[in-house]
Design an enzyme around this catalytic site. Structure first.
Site, PDB file in Angstrom:
ATOM      1  N   ARG A 233       0.866  -1.183   0.000  1.00 47.89           N
ATOM      2  CA  ARG A 233       0.000   0.000   0.000  1.00 47.89           C
ATOM      3  C   ARG A 233       0.903   1.233   0.000  1.00 47.89           C
ATOM      4  NH1 ARG A 233      -3.532  -2.788  -1.384  1.00 47.89           N
ATOM      5  NH2 ARG A 233      -5.623  -3.052  -0.520  1.00 47.89           N
ATOM      6  N   GLU A 262      -3.305   7.471  -4.763  1.00 46.60           N
ATOM      7  CA  GLU A 262      -3.618   6.941  -6.098  1.00 46.60           C
ATOM      8  C   GLU A 262      -4.899   7.561  -6.647  1.00 46.60           C
ATOM      9  OE1 GLU A 262      -3.802   2.685  -5.730  1.00 46.60           O
ATOM     10  OE2 GLU A 262      -1.799   2.616  -4.842  1.00 46.60           O
ATOM     11  N   HIS A 280      -1.082  -0.042  -9.725  1.00 44.18           N
ATOM     12  CA  HIS A 280      -1.688  -0.971  -8.747  1.00 44.18           C
ATOM     13  C   HIS A 280      -2.162  -2.265  -9.427  1.00 44.18           C
ATOM     14  CE1 HIS A 280      -3.678  -0.974  -4.525  1.00 44.18           C
ATOM     15  NE2 HIS A 280      -3.421  -2.218  -4.922  1.00 44.18           N
TER      16      HIS A 280
HETATM   17  C1  GLV Z   1      -4.856  -5.239  -3.676  1.00 45.98           C
HETATM   18  O1  GLV Z   1      -4.176  -4.286  -3.481  1.00 45.98           O
HETATM   19  C2  GLV Z   1      -5.470  -6.003  -2.648  1.00 45.98           C
HETATM   20  O2  GLV Z   1      -5.441  -5.611  -1.476  1.00 45.98           O
HETATM   21  O3  GLV Z   1      -6.043  -7.056  -2.969  1.00 45.98           O
END
Ligand code: GLV
Length: 323
Positions: A233, A262, A280
């Site tokens: 994250r 983001e 991401h």
């Molecule tokens: C993606 O970032 C997730 O948490 O699945």
């Protein structure tokens, strides 16, 4: 009355096929997100919501949803949901663990290899028509095999990355609360890991205690020839401090799949040529994203059948509902 379920945005249709026999599904088949206040308006008559990591579910939204019993997040992380508030209201929260572990570990290595071996520079070089001849020092990167990988957060994904690293003949260090299990890795305090690792890869969840875990001080602890990889994250890294460290050559480079705000990027990040950036995509294979969608739907269906959802992250809410 048929229970009403909200699916907040575009999903793989297999999820809808699972939900529709059990519920009246309001499907918002769009790719843009809704604000907290728009979600509030949609949730007032819903029993369940299938949401994504960009959907904000703070206490105020949960308060406006008196019938809401389950929030099924299509992600392993659930920092977009106020978990304490959900639990206090007896709302079940589920995630999609396990299925994305190997896929995210693959992508971590894709970023690591891309930044170490300058794969994107090489691609641009060839496309730009700049390739004239073979040269001894053309686009040389650094080796990955035989180096030391430092894993911050040794959960499922951290362990999957450690397994890959062993295949590359890397030494593996890790910092974090969980034991490495079968992964052949040395546990060490974070500062020691940062000082020793050639590659530092983050695999911790975002919580109040991991926010800005890697800040200016930690970046200074890293070696000047080390690389930072983040597929966890964005807010775990102080992005402003990272841009400064990269600009000043205090670390060698970074592979980033996640960002603090983001899809906004910290000023200066795009101008740096020692970073590889991705939007991401850690779990973004068709197989895994499809399975994540169906897992979220299965959690909702389990609830609608009166069963315990298989991927519950707040068992206290389940206990509360049964009292
Ligand atoms: C993606 O970032 C997730 O948490 O699945």
């Amino acid at each position: 009355m048929t229970p009403r379920v909200l699916v907040t945005r575009h999903v793989y249709p297999a999820a809808l096929d699972l939900l529709r026999p059990h519920a009246d599904v309001e499907y918002r088949d769009r790719r843009d997100g809704e604000t907290a206040s728009e979600l509030t308006a949609r949730l007032h008559d819903k029993v369940a919501v299938v949401c994504q990591l960009t959907d904000p579910l703070p206490a105020a939204v949960l308060d406006a949803a008196p019938e809401l019993a389950i929030v099924a997040n299509i992600a392993v992380g659930y920092d977009n949901i106020d978990l304490a508030a959900a639990t206090a209201r007896g709302i079940l929260v589920t995630n999609t663990p396990g299925v994305l572990t190997e896929t995210t570990a693959d992508f971590t290595f894709a970023l690591l290899l891309a930044v170490a071996r300058r794969v994107l520079d090489a691609d641009r070089f060839v496309r730009d028509g700049r390739w004239q001849r073979w040269e001894i020092d053309l686009l040389c990167g650094v080796d990955v095999h035989g180096k030391t990988l430092g894993i911050v957060g040794m959960g499922r994904i951290g362990r999957a990355v450690a397994r890959r690293a062993r295949g590359f003949g890397m030494r593996v260090l890790y910092a974090g609360q969980r034991d490495a299990g079968e992964a052949d890795a040395e546990r060490t305090p974070l500062d020691d890991l940062l000082a020793r690792a050639d590659f530092v890869s983050i695999h911790a969840p975002l919580t109040p205690s991991t926010r800005h875990l890697i800040g200016a001080r930690e970046l200074l602890c890293m070696r000047r020839d080390a690389f930072l990889i983040n597929t966890a994250r964005g807010p775990i890294v102080d992005e402003k401090a990272l841009v400064e460290a990269l600009r000043e050559g205090r670390i060698a480079g970074a592979g980033l799949d996640v960002f603090e705000r983001e899809p906004a990027l910290e000023e200066g990040l795009l101008q740096l040529d020692n970073v590889v950036l991705a939007p991401h995509l850690g779990s973004a294979s068709v197989e895994t994203r499809t399975r994540m969608c169906t897992m979220a739907a299965e959690n909702v269906v389990a609830h609608l059948r009166g069963e315990r959802p298989p991927n519950l992250v707040n068992p206290r809410a389940w206990e509360q509902r049964r009292q």
